[in-house]
Structure formats: structure tokens, C-alpha cells
Design an enzyme around this catalytic site. Structure first.
Site, PDB file in Angstrom:
ATOM      1  N   CYS A 135       0.831  -1.205   0.000  1.00 32.11           N
ATOM      2  CA  CYS A 135       0.000   0.000   0.000  1.00 32.11           C
ATOM      3  C   CYS A 135       0.868   1.257   0.000  1.00 32.11           C
ATOM      4  CB  CYS A 135      -0.928  -0.012   1.224  1.00 32.11           C
ATOM      5  SG  CYS A 135      -1.936   1.469   1.393  1.00 32.11           S
ATOM      6  N   CYS A 138      -0.390   4.008   2.379  1.00 33.92           N
ATOM      7  CA  CYS A 138      -0.088   3.747   3.785  1.00 33.92           C
ATOM      8  C   CYS A 138       1.375   4.035   4.133  1.00 33.92           C
ATOM      9  CB  CYS A 138      -0.377   2.285   4.130  1.00 33.92           C
ATOM     10  SG  CYS A 138      -1.988   1.670   3.622  1.00 33.92           S
ATOM     11  N   ASP A 139       2.274   3.645   3.234  1.00 31.94           N
ATOM     12  CA  ASP A 139       3.673   3.529   3.638  1.00 31.94           C
ATOM     13  C   ASP A 139       4.668   4.392   2.860  1.00 31.94           C
ATOM     14  OD1 ASP A 139       2.829   1.639   5.465  1.00 31.94           O
ATOM     15  OD2 ASP A 139       3.193  -0.050   4.117  1.00 31.94           O
TER      16      ASP A 139
END
Length: 405
Positions: A135, A138-139
């Protein structure tokens, strides 16, 4: 005799836990069935920096543990059980566990989650959350000014790779095809080819991910020559699709071609009293925050469904005397006049007939079930069955039919 829950939630990820919090807080007898420890994918995410309220970040396991305790504090039962089958069509839903136990509930929220498609590459599982990610949203910020690799060349992979270039120093895409050939749409390909931060390795696949606690390098295999080469990198992003955990739901609720649960904005599935939430649902963004939102909406919708269904059953279907039901809406002036007229008629009959007023805004499901398309409308029930309809605009018909009861 089997215990009957108001709400059973299948899956204990962010969606299921949020649903548990909202369900139990509404004084509904609520249980979550979860195969292992609650938390879902979020519990495997080591660093979590984009959940509101945690500006300095938290860990996925810590947030999921807090949500679990929150749900328990309101009375949610969390039962370690893997679901084997479901019977969802009846008024009471049956959820069958692999342990042999059966769980009965008036409503069911399906939140089984989804998982990134794994290529089972050596080192992938070991270094997940330690440089291996699925993701970019997300990261990506963990890899600011670092070098990362992207596996995949479809629309999602190329779009996510371009997002990564906002943070990373370089983004190298490993492509199985010949040079210049991608599976994504042409517009995205042209933009990606023009981005100076994106590099390409053609005719190749990822063979291994190496690292001592964190990703340090990868091994790439050229599919034409079979040659292996090692390349230093700080992160590996996989974008080869996700798989919803909905195998058990085939034939139970409507799924799309990819197997995701089809719902409306209220999280309602194709079966009354059954709701979908979280990553297993057809949706635009799969994040912890959107999963929690789905769970909250599903639980509130389920609570309203129970109030509507049980209230109508108690006041109308189980009544001993004839019941005159008027479907009205406070914003429609005609319906206010009709309610007033019906109250006079029923009052004059001195208890021979019961009057029940149904606000169609709050009780849309009941109105739809009985084919109510015009407001106001009046319907006569006897012994739980609809026996007649009355025109609310004709006072003579109102008096005549109600008096005949």
C-alpha cells in the site's frame, strides 16, 4: 435452545471491531467471530501514521488492540471461530463455525476482509511490514529519499509507482514483458515513462527479497537468459491485486466479478438484515479509516433495521385487534391532515381498531415491502395480514371501511 444475538459480525478487523463498538453501545447483543487474533491486515502493519488522532504515528497491532478493548468494554463478545457456512435468508440468520457450533442472529455484518495477492517470493512474508508493503498510500512516507522497487505493471501498480515518486528518490518497476510493453492503460504508461524518478527493468521477475530485519536488497531473474542479479533497495511494493476473503459467501449474497461484496451506501447487501463492511466490500479506498467507517455505518443501519422490523411486528403483526396503518411523512402537508382525520375516526370507534402511524422516512423498508408508493396511504391489517387499502383523500371511504372492522 440456541442463544440469539441481535448482531453477529463475521471478521474482527477494523470494520468488524468498529461495528462491534457501535452495536454494543446501542445495547444490542453483539458478537464478533474471528479466526485468530482480532485486527485483520492492520494488525500486521508495523507503522501506522495516517490514522486520525495519531500525528506521531502508532503501530497497527497497538491500534487494533485498543479497538478490541474498546469493543469489549461495551460488551462485545469476541469469539475465536472460523466460519464454515452461513444461512442468511431467514428472519433468524445462522452462522456455522468450523468448530461445529452454530450461532444465530437477527442481523449479520460481513467483514471478512481481503488480503494482498502474494507471489510467495522468498523473503516476502518474513519482511512484510519491514520494507515489504502492499500500500503506497499507507507507507510511502517511510521511504522518503530512499530507493524502492515496484512489482506489477497494471493500472494500480503504475499509478501507485507514480505516487511513490513524491517521496522516494527512485522507483524501479520490474516488468515481465519486453521493453515498452505494460499492462496498464496508455495514458498512465506515457506519464510514467516521462517521470525521471521511475526506472525500468524489463523481461524480469523478482526472485528473492533479502534483509536482516529490514529489506536491504533483492534478487532479480531475467526470464530470457535465466541470469540472476542482485540490486540494493530499501523497500519492495507489491501491486498484483487483492483477494477478498469471500469464498464462503458465494451464492449467499451478491458479489461482483472479483468476489467483492456488493452493497449500497448503507452497507446493505442483497439480503435484508445482512450488511457488508471493510476491505471485502466493493469500494474506492481500502484503508483502516474507511474500514472503520463502513463498520460504524453497517452497525447503525442494522440497529435501525431491528428497531423498524421489531417495532412493526410488535405494534402491527402481533396485534390481536384490527390495525389501521397510515404511512405518512411530516414534510407532506396532506399526510398530516390524513393522520388527523384517521385519529378522529379511530377515537370514535372506542378501541375497536388500533391506529399505527409509520413515518416513511424512518421506515422505508416497511413501506417498500407493502408497496407504498403514495404518501399518505392507509392499510388495514388483521391477524398480521394486510387485508385492504384505503384512499386517504376520501373521507367517506375512510369512515365506511374503518367502521366495517
Amino acid at each position: 435452545m440456541h442463544e440469539i444475538y441481535d448482531m453477529i459480525i463475521v471478521g474482527g478487523g477494523p470494520a468488524g471491531l468498529a461495528a462491534g463498538i457501535y452495536g454494543s453501545r446501542s445495547r444490542l447483543k453483539t458478537a464478533i467471530l474471528q479466526k485468530g487474533k482480532p485486527g485483520g491486515q492492520a494488525a500486521t502493519t508495523q507503522d501506522l501514521e495516517n490514522y486520525p488522532g495519531f500525528s506521531r504515528g502508532t503501530t497497527g497491532p497497538a491500534l487494533m488492540e485498543a479497538m478490541t478493548e474498546h469493543a469489549k468494554s461495551f460488551g462485545t463478545e469476541i469469539i475465536r471461530e472460523e466460519v464454515a457456512d452461513l444461512e442468511l435468508d431467514g428472519e433468524i440468520k445462522i452462522v456455522k463455525g468450523k468448530s461445529g457450533h452454530e450461532y444465530r442472529a437477527k442481523t449479520v455484518i460481513l467483514a471478512p476482509g481481503a488480503e494482498p495477492r502474494s507471489l510467495n517470493i522468498k523473503g516476502e512474508r518474513l519482511l512484510r511490514g519491514k520494507g515489504v508493503s502492499y500500500c503506497a498510500t499507507c507507507d510511502a512516507d517511510f521511504f522518503e529519499e530512499l530507493d524502492v522497487v515496484v512489482v506489477g505493471n497494471g493500472d494500480a501498480a503504475v499509478e501507485e509507482a507514480m505516487y511513490l515518486t513524491k517521496f522516494a528518490e527512485t522507483v524501479t518497476i520490474i516488468v515481465i514483458h519486453d521493453e515498452g510493453i505494460l499492462d496498464c492503460n496508455k495514458a498512465s504508461a506515457e506519464i510514467a515513462f516521462a517521470n525521471p524518478k521511475i526506472k525500468w527493468i524489463w523481461n524480469s521477475v523478482l526472485n528473492e527479497i533479502k534483509g536482516d530485519g529490514l529489506v536491504e536488497s533483492i534478487v532479480i531473474k531475467n526470464i530470457r537468459t535465466g541470469a540472476l542479479s542482485e540490486m540494493e533497495t530499501n523497500g519492495v511494493f507489491f501491486f498484483v491485486g487483492t483477494i477478498p476473503k469471500t469464498e464462503m459467501l458465494k451464492g449467499k449474497v451478491i458479489l461482483n466479478e472479483q468476489g467483492y461484496i456488493v452493497t449500497n451506501d448503507l452497507m446493505e447487501t442483497s439480503i435484508p438484515g445482512v450488511y457488508g463492511a471493510g476491505d471485502a466490500r466493493v469500494k474506492y479506498l481500502r484503508q483502516v479509516i474507511t474500514a472503520a467507517s463502513d463498520g460504524a455505518i453497517a452497525a447503525v443501519t442494522a440497529e435501525k433495521y431491528l428497531a423498524e422490523e421489531e417495532g412493526f411486528k410488535e405494534r402491527v403483526l402481533q396485534a390481536q385487534e384490527p390495525v389501521l396503518v397510515v404511512f405518512w411523512a411530516p414534510q407532506i402537508e396532506e399526510s398530516i391532515t390524513a393522520v388527523s382525520e384517521l385519529e378522529k375516526i379511530v377515537s370514535a370507534l372506542e378501541g375497536k381498531v388500533k391506529l399505527v402511524k409509520i413515518d416513511t422516512y424512518r421506515n422505508q423498508r416497511v413501506a417498500q415491502r407493502y408497496g407504498i408508493t403514495q404518501i399518505p396511504s392507509a392499510v388495514i391489517f388483521r391477524q398480521g395480514e394486510m387485508v385492504d387499502r384505503i384512499s386517504c383523500c376520501c373521507k367517506k371511504e375512510l369512515w365506511k371501511k374503518v367502521n366495517s372492522l
